[in-house]
Design an enzyme around this catalytic site. Structure first.
Site, PDB file in Angstrom:
ATOM      1  N   LYS A 176       0.847  -1.204   0.000  1.00  0.00           N
ATOM      2  CA  LYS A 176       0.000   0.000   0.000  1.00  0.00           C
ATOM      3  C   LYS A 176       0.877   1.247   0.000  1.00  0.00           C
ATOM      4  CE  LYS A 176      -4.028  -1.905   2.393  1.00  0.00           C
ATOM      5  NZ  LYS A 176      -5.063  -1.680   1.387  1.00  0.00           N
ATOM      6  N   HIS A 234      -0.718  -8.782   8.675  1.00  0.00           N
ATOM      7  CA  HIS A 234      -0.803  -7.351   8.336  1.00  0.00           C
ATOM      8  C   HIS A 234      -0.522  -6.432   9.537  1.00  0.00           C
ATOM      9  CE1 HIS A 234      -2.453  -9.044   4.782  1.00  0.00           C
ATOM     10  NE2 HIS A 234      -3.656  -9.254   5.269  1.00  0.00           N
ATOM     11  N   LYS A 334     -14.549  -7.561  11.517  1.00  0.00           N
ATOM     12  CA  LYS A 334     -15.526  -7.528  10.426  1.00  0.00           C
ATOM     13  C   LYS A 334     -16.841  -6.966  10.950  1.00  0.00           C
ATOM     14  CE  LYS A 334     -13.725 -11.136   7.445  1.00  0.00           C
ATOM     15  NZ  LYS A 334     -13.462 -10.236   6.308  1.00  0.00           N
TER      16      LYS A 334
END
Ligand code: NAP
Length: 484
Positions: A176, A234, A334
């Site tokens: 990213k 991550h 989530k």
């Protein structure tokens, strides 16, 4: 330079949703080396033309700006080829070998976009067929194992066939632009490094929130959970980028050596820490964007009595001179209120207050990873407002919008990473020892949960997770950004 990129799983979800659009963008930007072939591999009985038609159809589902025009696709399609092959059948590797040897490209990239159960067999068979020469690069996607033992098994298999400098383990967060800017901010500017330490930083918060549920991947997710899916890889890679010492140069191993030191310095978990500093949650039914959404346990493919976590919040500490005592909070989940990834670096308040300042208004640096990509530096300034007991400071911020500044020059994460593999740059890829160290640190959490009958705490879809996550951080006198 000529290259062959072999996309195992060339008809799968990852291939058409992420990899093909990224390769097409590189093609469109003129950065994909000219003399290349992209060879899809799967068990379907397709010829080159059928494969091209399949990929063209799939592009119809890709975000508009990234979709090729018919003329653009016709040119891109010349790169696409297909080899039918079952990775579980050793004799079928000869067909791939013949295709590759017919051309002898300078660089061959093998991208394993298939289920991890196929990894060890596929790698072993590539070596047995002599498809592991020094010009071959192996790309591995997450999940690389389920725990330390299975991760080591994959790494050992890869090591028997390939040198470490031939192995490209993808963590797409490292691709990213905002993460590369974090490296640039820390090591390309002299401004922040002197204050980037425990004396000036109160805490650092990493949030990776998704509003989506498990979509069509319920069965996969139910055996994985948020800790394995987001934290082990991550979140810990972001933590490394934030906490590492300046590397001696910008070469891959110099960077990866420093990241490894951070992972080795993570304070190990005691039973008391696990109870106090780790919160796991699972979403129940709720409302997202005005739409009712089902509970996790009612999703397709999920065990109706599942104890899999869809949310994790934890407090980590790095036991070294730079960071001793500074909490690093990680939160991911989530069905949270939005799709948002950001890092907040909270600085300590001014040591002696001569002005009035609103509560919680110390300096902070916010690094936005998605959906926006940029930096905000929060400062306190003198506004016009006057109070009887002196002036009150007002929070203001310097806002750097990288999307606006760099606009069309920006390169997406998969595009960046695929180009780096073809060019042989390992900086943004994860070394096996980093991965193993990360697994070593998260495993006690998994073991603790396996022995804890309470299971995850439920939270309503559309909220920021269980209230215990706020209580955890509040015990340190801190709060998550949306609670200020
Ligand atoms: P998928 O949609 O199920 O695709 C699997 C692909 O593998 C298909 O092309 C399939 O084609 C092929 N395949 C399956 N068995 C094969 C065999 N024995 N020999 C040759 N080809 C075979 O899976 P996916 O979502 O793309 O995921 C692939 C991998 O990437 C998984 O490890 C996943 O965890 C990882 N990943 C996916 C995403 C994502 O966004 N989807 C993101 C990160 C990581 P045939 O059935 O025709 O052979």
């Amino acid at each position: 330079m000529s290259f062959d990129l072999v996309l195992f799983g060339g008809t799968g979800d990852l291939a058409w949703r992420k990899l093909m659009p990224a390769l097409f963008q590189a093609f469109r930007h003129g950065t994909l080396p000219k003399d290349g072939r992209i060879i899809g591999v799967a068990r379907d009985d397709l010829g080159d033309e059928q494969y091209r038609a399949l990929i063209q159809g799939r592009f119809g589902e890709v975000d508009g700006a990234k979709r090729p025009s018919p003329e653009e696709f016709a040119r891109f399609a010349q790169l696409l080829h297909f080899v039918r092959m079952d990775l579980s059948k050793p004799e079928e590797f000869q067909r791939l070998k013949a295709t590759l040897e017919a051309r002898a490209a300078d660089t061959v990239v093998m991208y394993l976009a298939v289920a991890p159960q196929l990894f060890t067999q596929a790698i072993g068979q590539l070596a047995a067929a002599g498809l592991n020469r020094p010009n071959v690069r192996m790309v591995l996607e997450k999940p690389l194992g389920h725990d330390l033992a299975s991760n080591r098994e994959i790494n050992d298999t890869v090591r028997r066939a390939f040198g470490e400098n031939q192995v490209f383990r993808i963590d797409h967060y490292l691709g990213k632009p905002a993460v590369q800017n974090l490296f640039a901010l820390r090591f390309g500017n002299a401004l922040f490094e002197p204050i980037w330490r425990r004396e000036n930083i109160a805490n650092i918060q990493i949030t990776m929130a998704e509003d989506l549920g498990v979509e069509q991947r319920g069965a996969f997710y139910d055996t994985t959970g948020a800790l394995r899916d987001m934290v082990q890889n991550h979140a810990l890679q972001l933590l490394c980028a934030l906490a590492m010492e300046p590397p001696i140069n910008a070469h891959a191993d110099a960077i990866r050596d420093e990241k490894l030191k951070v992972l080795r310095s993570l304070k190990p978990w005691s039973p008391a820490d696990l109870a106090q500093h780790v919160v796991r949650g699972q979403y129940s039914a709720g409302v997202i964007d005005g739409h009712a959404v089902p509970a996790y346990r009612d999703e397709a493919g999920v065990d109706p009595e599942s104890r899999t976590e869809t949310f994790v919040a934890l407090r980590a500490e790095i036991a070294n001179w730079r960071w001793a005592g500074v909490p690093f909070y990680i939160r991911t989940g989530k069905r949270l209120p939005g799709r948002e990834a950001c890092i907040v670096v909270n600085f300590r308040p001014a040591p002696h207050a001569i002005f009035n300042a609103p509560r919680g208004a110390a300096n902070k640096l916010v690094i936005n990873l998605q959906p926006r990509d940029g930096l905000q530096l929060h400062l306190l300034a003198q506004g016009q407002e006057k109070r009887r007991n002196g002036h009150t400071l007002t929070p203001v911020h310097l806002d750097l919008d990288f999307d606006k500044r760099f606009g069309s020059e920006r390169v997406g994460a998969y595009e960046r990473l695929l180009l780096d593999v073809i060019d042989g740059r390992l900086n943004l890829f994860v070394r096996s020892d980093e991965q193993e160290e990360a697994w070593r640190w998260v495993e006690p959490i998994l073991e603790g949960w396996a022995n804890d009958d309470n299971g995850p705490r439920l939270y309503n879809a559309g909220t920021w997770g269980p209230s215990a996550a706020s209580a955890m951080i509040a015990r340190d006198g801190a709060s998550w950004p949306e609670e200020l």
